[in-house]
Design a protein around this motif. Structure first.
Motif, PDB file in Angstrom:
ATOM      1  N   SER A   1       2.902   6.542  -3.429  1.00 24.30           N
ATOM      2  CA  SER A   1       1.875   6.357  -4.303  1.00 24.30           C
ATOM      3  C   SER A   1       2.222   5.895  -5.735  1.00 24.30           C
TER       4      SER A   1
ATOM      5  N   SER B   1       0.871  -1.221   0.028  1.00 23.05           N
ATOM      6  CA  SER B   1      -0.089   0.053   0.111  1.00 23.05           C
ATOM      7  C   SER B   1       1.121   1.269  -0.093  1.00 23.05           C
ATOM      8  N   SER B   2       0.366   2.414  -0.143  1.00 22.58           N
ATOM      9  CA  SER B   2       1.002   3.526  -0.141  1.00 22.58           C
ATOM     10  C   SER B   2       0.980   4.341   1.096  1.00 22.58           C
TER      11      SER B   2
ATOM     12  N   HIS C   1      -6.080  -3.920  -1.770  1.00 27.08           N
ATOM     13  CA  HIS C   1      -7.481  -3.476  -1.697  1.00 27.08           C
ATOM     14  C   HIS C   1      -8.161  -3.530  -0.311  1.00 27.08           C
TER      15      HIS C   1
ATOM     16  N   MET D   1     -11.131  -0.983   7.141  1.00 22.49           N
ATOM     17  CA  MET D   1     -10.857   0.407   7.307  1.00 22.49           C
ATOM     18  C   MET D   1     -11.445   0.836   8.428  1.00 22.49           C
TER      19      MET D   1
ATOM     20  N   LYS E   1      -2.368   6.193   0.836  1.00 23.38           N
ATOM     21  CA  LYS E   1      -3.459   5.113   1.359  1.00 23.38           C
ATOM     22  C   LYS E   1      -3.680   4.985   2.682  1.00 23.38           C
TER      23      LYS E   1
ATOM     24  N   ASP F   1      -5.050   7.690   4.760  1.00 25.74           N
ATOM     25  CA  ASP F   1      -6.409   8.008   4.333  1.00 25.74           C
ATOM     26  C   ASP F   1      -7.249   6.656   5.014  1.00 25.74           C
ATOM     27  N   PHE F   2      -6.609   5.687   5.329  1.00 27.61           N
ATOM     28  CA  PHE F   2      -7.305   4.420   5.916  1.00 27.61           C
ATOM     29  C   PHE F   2      -7.038   4.758   7.462  1.00 27.61           C
TER      30      PHE F   2
ATOM     31  N   GLU G   1      -1.318  -3.755  -5.382  1.00 30.07           N
ATOM     32  CA  GLU G   1      -1.903  -2.808  -4.280  1.00 30.07           C
ATOM     33  C   GLU G   1      -2.935  -3.517  -3.234  1.00 30.07           C
TER      34      GLU G   1
ATOM     35  N   PRO H   1      -6.499  11.789   6.132  1.00 29.05           N
ATOM     36  CA  PRO H   1      -6.239  12.129   4.853  1.00 29.05           C
ATOM     37  C   PRO H   1      -5.227  13.306   4.465  1.00 29.05           C
TER      38      PRO H   1
END
Length: 114
Positions: A62, A23-24, A102, A108, A27, A30-31, A100, A35
């Motif tokens: 990213s 993951s980045s 998901h 989350m 991300k 954000d998770f 990546e 954000p």
DNA sequence: TCCTTGACATTTT
DNA sequence: TAAAATGCCAAGG
């Protein structure tokens, strides 16, 4: 402030990444409910207590590039760890299209509700 | 305040 | 064309 609930949340989110996926920072931020605070994620990974196990090697930029210089030993180590997990790393780069992570909604929410 | 680190945009191969 | 590499900008410790 190295011992911050936000950091713990970030580490938790990072550890939520399953083996074989990446993951980045953005991300993760954000998770983790932060954000736009991708830099904080990177910093927090550098402040992770050694007694804690964090899958920092599954966190990339990213664009899929490793966050370390190619010549860096950390980068080589990260590359090795990722490849051991089945993630193909070429030239310090990972195919985000293929590896990546998901995350599902439940995962989350775990981070948000921590 | 300065240094480190990540994202985004642009350019090159 | 698409993918990769480099540079510039912004945020946080």
């Amino acid at each position: 402030m190295s011992y911050n609930p936000l950091y713990q949340r970030i580490w938790k989110t990072v550890n939520a990444i399953p083996v074989g996926y990446v993951s980045s920072y953005g991300k993760i931020a954000d998770f983790a409910g932060l954000p736009g605070k991708a830099r904080m994620v990177g910093k927090s990974l550098g402040y992770v207590p050694k007694e804690l196990q964090v899958n920092w090697h599954r966190v990339l930029r990213s664009n899929g590039q490793l966050a370390f210089p190619k010549g860096s030993e950390l980068a080589l180590k990260q590359t090795g760890l990722l490849q051991e997990e089945g993630v193909a790393v070429l030239n310090n780069r990972v195919r985000m299209k293929e590896f990546e992570w998901h995350p599902d909604l439940a995962t989350m929410l775990q981070g948000f509700e921590y």
